[in-house]
Every structure is written in C-alpha cells, then in structure tokens.
Design a protein around this motif. Structure first.
Motif, PDB file in Angstrom:
ATOM      1  N   UNK A  25       0.809  -1.223   0.000  1.00  0.00           N
ATOM      2  CA  UNK A  25       0.000   0.000   0.000  1.00  0.00           C
ATOM      3  C   UNK A  25       0.845   1.278   0.000  1.00  0.00           C
ATOM      4  N   UNK A  26       2.032   1.236   0.614  1.00  0.00           N
ATOM      5  CA  UNK A  26       2.844   2.455   0.732  1.00  0.00           C
ATOM      6  C   UNK A  26       3.682   2.763  -0.513  1.00  0.00           C
ATOM      7  N   UNK A  27       3.795   1.787  -1.405  1.00  0.00           N
ATOM      8  CA  UNK A  27       4.612   1.982  -2.604  1.00  0.00           C
ATOM      9  C   UNK A  27       4.004   3.078  -3.479  1.00  0.00           C
ATOM     10  N   UNK A  28       4.732   4.169  -3.674  1.00  0.00           N
ATOM     11  CA  UNK A  28       4.232   5.269  -4.502  1.00  0.00           C
ATOM     12  C   UNK A  28       3.184   6.148  -3.842  1.00  0.00           C
ATOM     13  N   UNK A  29       2.861   5.844  -2.611  1.00  0.00           N
ATOM     14  CA  UNK A  29       1.795   6.563  -1.909  1.00  0.00           C
ATOM     15  C   UNK A  29       2.327   7.780  -1.156  1.00  0.00           C
ATOM     16  N   UNK A  30       1.407   8.624  -0.694  1.00  0.00           N
ATOM     17  CA  UNK A  30       1.753   9.675   0.265  1.00  0.00           C
ATOM     18  C   UNK A  30       1.520   9.081   1.654  1.00  0.00           C
ATOM     19  N   UNK A  31       2.604   8.886   2.388  1.00  0.00           N
ATOM     20  CA  UNK A  31       2.532   8.226   3.700  1.00  0.00           C
ATOM     21  C   UNK A  31       2.482   9.297   4.781  1.00  0.00           C
ATOM     22  N   UNK A  32       1.402   9.318   5.548  1.00  0.00           N
ATOM     23  CA  UNK A  32       1.177  10.377   6.529  1.00  0.00           C
ATOM     24  C   UNK A  32       1.115   9.789   7.935  1.00  0.00           C
ATOM     25  N   UNK A  33       1.975  10.282   8.814  1.00  0.00           N
ATOM     26  CA  UNK A  33       1.944   9.844  10.215  1.00  0.00           C
ATOM     27  C   UNK A  33       1.808  11.089  11.086  1.00  0.00           C
ATOM     28  N   UNK A  34       0.650  11.263  11.680  1.00  0.00           N
ATOM     29  CA  UNK A  34       0.404  12.479  12.464  1.00  0.00           C
ATOM     30  C   UNK A  34       0.411  12.248  13.945  1.00  0.00           C
ATOM     31  N   UNK A  35       0.290  10.996  14.338  1.00  0.00           N
ATOM     32  CA  UNK A  35       0.066  10.734  15.756  1.00  0.00           C
ATOM     33  C   UNK A  35       1.079   9.783  16.386  1.00  0.00           C
ATOM     34  N   UNK A  36       1.333   8.656  15.736  1.00  0.00           N
ATOM     35  CA  UNK A  36       2.012   7.556  16.418  1.00  0.00           C
ATOM     36  C   UNK A  36       3.497   7.483  16.076  1.00  0.00           C
ATOM     37  N   UNK A  37       4.377   7.784  17.046  1.00  0.00           N
ATOM     38  CA  UNK A  37       5.812   7.652  16.806  1.00  0.00           C
ATOM     39  C   UNK A  37       6.179   6.259  16.314  1.00  0.00           C
ATOM     40  N   UNK A  38       5.558   5.255  16.895  1.00  0.00           N
ATOM     41  CA  UNK A  38       5.888   3.884  16.497  1.00  0.00           C
ATOM     42  C   UNK A  38       5.430   3.596  15.064  1.00  0.00           C
ATOM     43  N   UNK A  39       4.405   4.298  14.614  1.00  0.00           N
ATOM     44  CA  UNK A  39       3.983   4.191  13.222  1.00  0.00           C
ATOM     45  C   UNK A  39       5.061   4.748  12.293  1.00  0.00           C
ATOM     46  N   UNK A  40       5.649   5.886  12.698  1.00  0.00           N
ATOM     47  CA  UNK A  40       6.724   6.486  11.885  1.00  0.00           C
ATOM     48  C   UNK A  40       7.952   5.582  11.874  1.00  0.00           C
ATOM     49  N   UNK A  41       8.275   5.005  13.030  1.00  0.00           N
ATOM     50  CA  UNK A  41       9.430   4.098  13.104  1.00  0.00           C
ATOM     51  C   UNK A  41       9.198   2.863  12.227  1.00  0.00           C
ATOM     52  N   UNK A  42       7.975   2.351  12.247  1.00  0.00           N
ATOM     53  CA  UNK A  42       7.649   1.187  11.411  1.00  0.00           C
ATOM     54  C   UNK A  42       7.764   1.554   9.933  1.00  0.00           C
TER      55      UNK A  42
END
Lengths: 226, 226
Positions: free
Chosen positions: A129-146
């Motif tokens: 899903x993230x390939x070529x996508x706009x990846x937005x992380x506004x809340x979860x630090x662990x989401x950004x690390x992942x």
C-alpha cells in the motif's frame, strides 16, 4: 477557477468562511516567506498551529511538494496512521483514495505487543500500500518508526508527512524518518521539537493537494521547481 | 481497573503503546501540577500539544471537569463542530452519543453566506441538541461564536470545550465564550492565544471521559471537588 475551488483545502465554501480563510492566509504570508514551493508547507504549518514561529520547525527533504503534488495528480493513495488524520484530509480537489493504517494488523499487535499503529503500518506495507503513496503519520511515533523500517526494506513512498507529537519517541521517530529520507532519497516533510500532531499532518497533506490543484489550474509549474 | 482501562483515553491497548502513554504522562506530570481536577486538563493540553508551556494558556471556568465528567456519566451527548474533532473522541470509557454539527444547516449557510459550521450549530441548537450536552468546538471560530449566541438565547450545555485555532476570529471567539460562560455560569475550558485546534479539543474532551472513568472506578470523588 471559482472561489470555491481556490479554498477547497481550507474547507471553506460559504462567503464568510472564504473571507476568514483568505484573511488568515494573508496574515500568515506577512510573516512567512513565499519564495519556494516548500514555503507553502511552512505557511500551512503556521496557519494550522496558529504559531508564527512554527515555520522554523519544518524540515523539507528531497522536494516533498513537487513529489507530493505529482502523487496527488497521479491519484496515488494517501495513507494516514489514524482515523483523526484521515478525517482531516480534504475530500475536495483530488481523486486519491484516502486510507488509514489503524484497524489493520490487529493480530500482529496482539501477538507481539507492539502498538496497533506500528503493526498496522507493517501489515499495509506487506500489501504494497505504501509503494508510490503519500505516507502520513500524524500521531504515532511507532507508526513512523515502522514506516522507516519498511523503507529500509525496499518500500518507496512518493512522499512522507511525519509529525508525531509528544514526549516519548516522537522527536526520535521524526529524526529516524529524516535519516532514512536522506539515505534513500525519499521526499519528506517533518518537524523538529516535541510539537506536531494530527492537525498539522492533515494540514501539510492538504497543502500538497492544494498545490496539485494549482498545477491543474496552470498556476504552478512543477518542472520549474525541480 | 485493568491497565487497558487506565489508558483508554490515550488510545493505547497493546503493551508498547501503554508503556509509551504511561511514560509520557509521567513526564508531563513532572512539569504540570497535579493538585486540582482542572490540572488534569492542563496536563492533557501539554500532552496533546507536546508543549510544556501550554499549561499556562488553559482557562477553566465554573469547574468544567466536574460538570463535564458528570455529563459523561449521565451519557449526555458530546457534540463536536467538525468531523476531525469527532474522530478524535475516544470510543472507549463512555456511552455518550458523539455527534458532529457540520453537515447540518446547509440551507441556512447557503441562504445567509455564514460559515457551514456556524449554520450547523444554530441548526442543531434549534433541535435542542446542545441542552445538557458537552459542546466541543475545536476548529471553527464562527462555530464558537454561534454557540455563544445559542447560550445567550437560553441554551445551557453541561460544559464547553472551545479551542479554535488561528489568526482570524479564533481568539475573539474564545474570549466571547469566556464572557458568556461567566455571565451564565456555564462550565467551560478554553485557551488563550492564537494556538489551539481539533487535536487539543479532542484531547480535553477525552480527559473529561477519563475522569468519568476514574469516578466509576472509585478513584475520583466529584463531590470533593465542587
């Protein structure tokens, strides 16, 4: 372009709302430069936080506006970490599918004890899903690390918007995104410091959509900014 | 009380997420007093903005935590201005219906040119929705101004959470809420300055829900704080 379209990303459709939005961005522009495309992200950050000093906390790498606006024009997916960020993405001015990570990967989270957001990012990445996508992380630090891990493992989003807020892992997670963006040439907009959050992430993403609208209307030429 | 319940309002259910949430609130409490119930709103504001100084920007009138937590225990509606704020309200720890104003009053907005949010607040008020409710305005200054008008015309919400952000009408709208809260003895939490926003509004509302959970668990006695 009608006036409605001009303020699509500010959510304003009535006359009073458009007046407020216009006056507000005029005030912002008296304090924030309007020279590069990335300045639009700085302006938007100031607009959404109500803090003139926030312009100095924004970090742009690898031309995120050009790449993000192109992804919007190409109708690539916008993938947010949580529901609140998704709810903040304007429905107008684009035909990108808007997805949220949270809600996926529940099994992985239960098995490993990792956060639901981190597990959901890993799960969506497995689906490509993230390939070529706009990846937005506004809340979860662990989401950004992942997300950083996914990039290290080969995934290439078109652009990253990462603004987790708080006192634990938030700064660290954005620093890691910046390192990975540098290493793998991924366009990214992040902020420094402990502030940030869902509203900021949605606002920055909406600005990518707004720039795409301006490209469509012939007001911005992305090739001039590469 | 299980650990899951303790962090219901922080959205944390896995071990890692609970560790982050717990560490984070511990850090906040080293900087923000923990003496009165209203301090919990100051703590939550700091937690959600990632800014220790934000504690000084919070204004509480007429005991908003006591009245807000009671409204949660009484399963009164929580009414937000926009979708993003609604999306930020936790689904756990309460049985309050959560409604949003936006989407109502479209005809009124079209007729008058007022903002969609202002029109939607007036429309919901006509239906009696704000009476006894927790009224939350995180985004739209004109929504807060409309809510103040409704109170002037006789409506009595149980508590107001008002944190519109920005450079046009936002401060003014919160000032008006504070004046009207004073005049009509309405419990209210607002902030001063130009900052604020949907994330802050949702976080403050979630803290009312969290206090209600603590009352249910026998950890807080509201009568001791009146």
């Amino acid at each position: 372009m009608t006036e409605n379209e001009a303020y699509a990303d500010l959510g304003a459709t009535t006359q009073e709302a458009m007046d407020i939005a216009e006056t507000s961005m005029d005030i912002v522009r008296t304090f924030v430069p309007d020279e590069t495309l990335n300045d639009r992200l700085r302006q938007k950050a100031v607009h959404s936080t109500g803090d003139i000093e926030f312009q100095h906390l924004i970090r742009c790498q690898n031309n995120p506006v050009v790449s993000g606006a192109r992804a919007v024009l190409d109708e690539q997916p916008i993938v947010t970490d949580i529901t609140m960020v998704k709810a903040g993405i304007t429905g107008r001015g684009h035909d990108c599918p808007v997805k949220k990570a949270i809600g996926n990967g529940a099994e992985l989270a239960a098995e490993t004890g990792m956060t639901r957001t981190a597990a959901s990012v890993l799960e969506l990445d497995k689906q490509g899903v993230y390939e070529g996508a706009i990846a937005v992380v506004g809340n979860a630090p662990t989401g950004a690390l992942a997300l950083a891990d996914c990039i290290e493992n080969g995934t290439r989003p078109a652009a990253i918007v990462a603004t987790p807020v708080g006192f634990v892992k938030a700064e660290e997670s954005r620093k890691r995104i910046r390192e990975i963006a540098d290493e793998y040439d991924i366009p990214a907009v992040t902020n420094v410091g402990k502030r940030g959050g869902s509203g900021l992430a949605a606002a920055l993403t909406n600005e990518l959509i707004h720039v795409a609208s301006d490209v469509r209307d012939g007001e911005v030429d992305l090739t001039a900014h590469e």
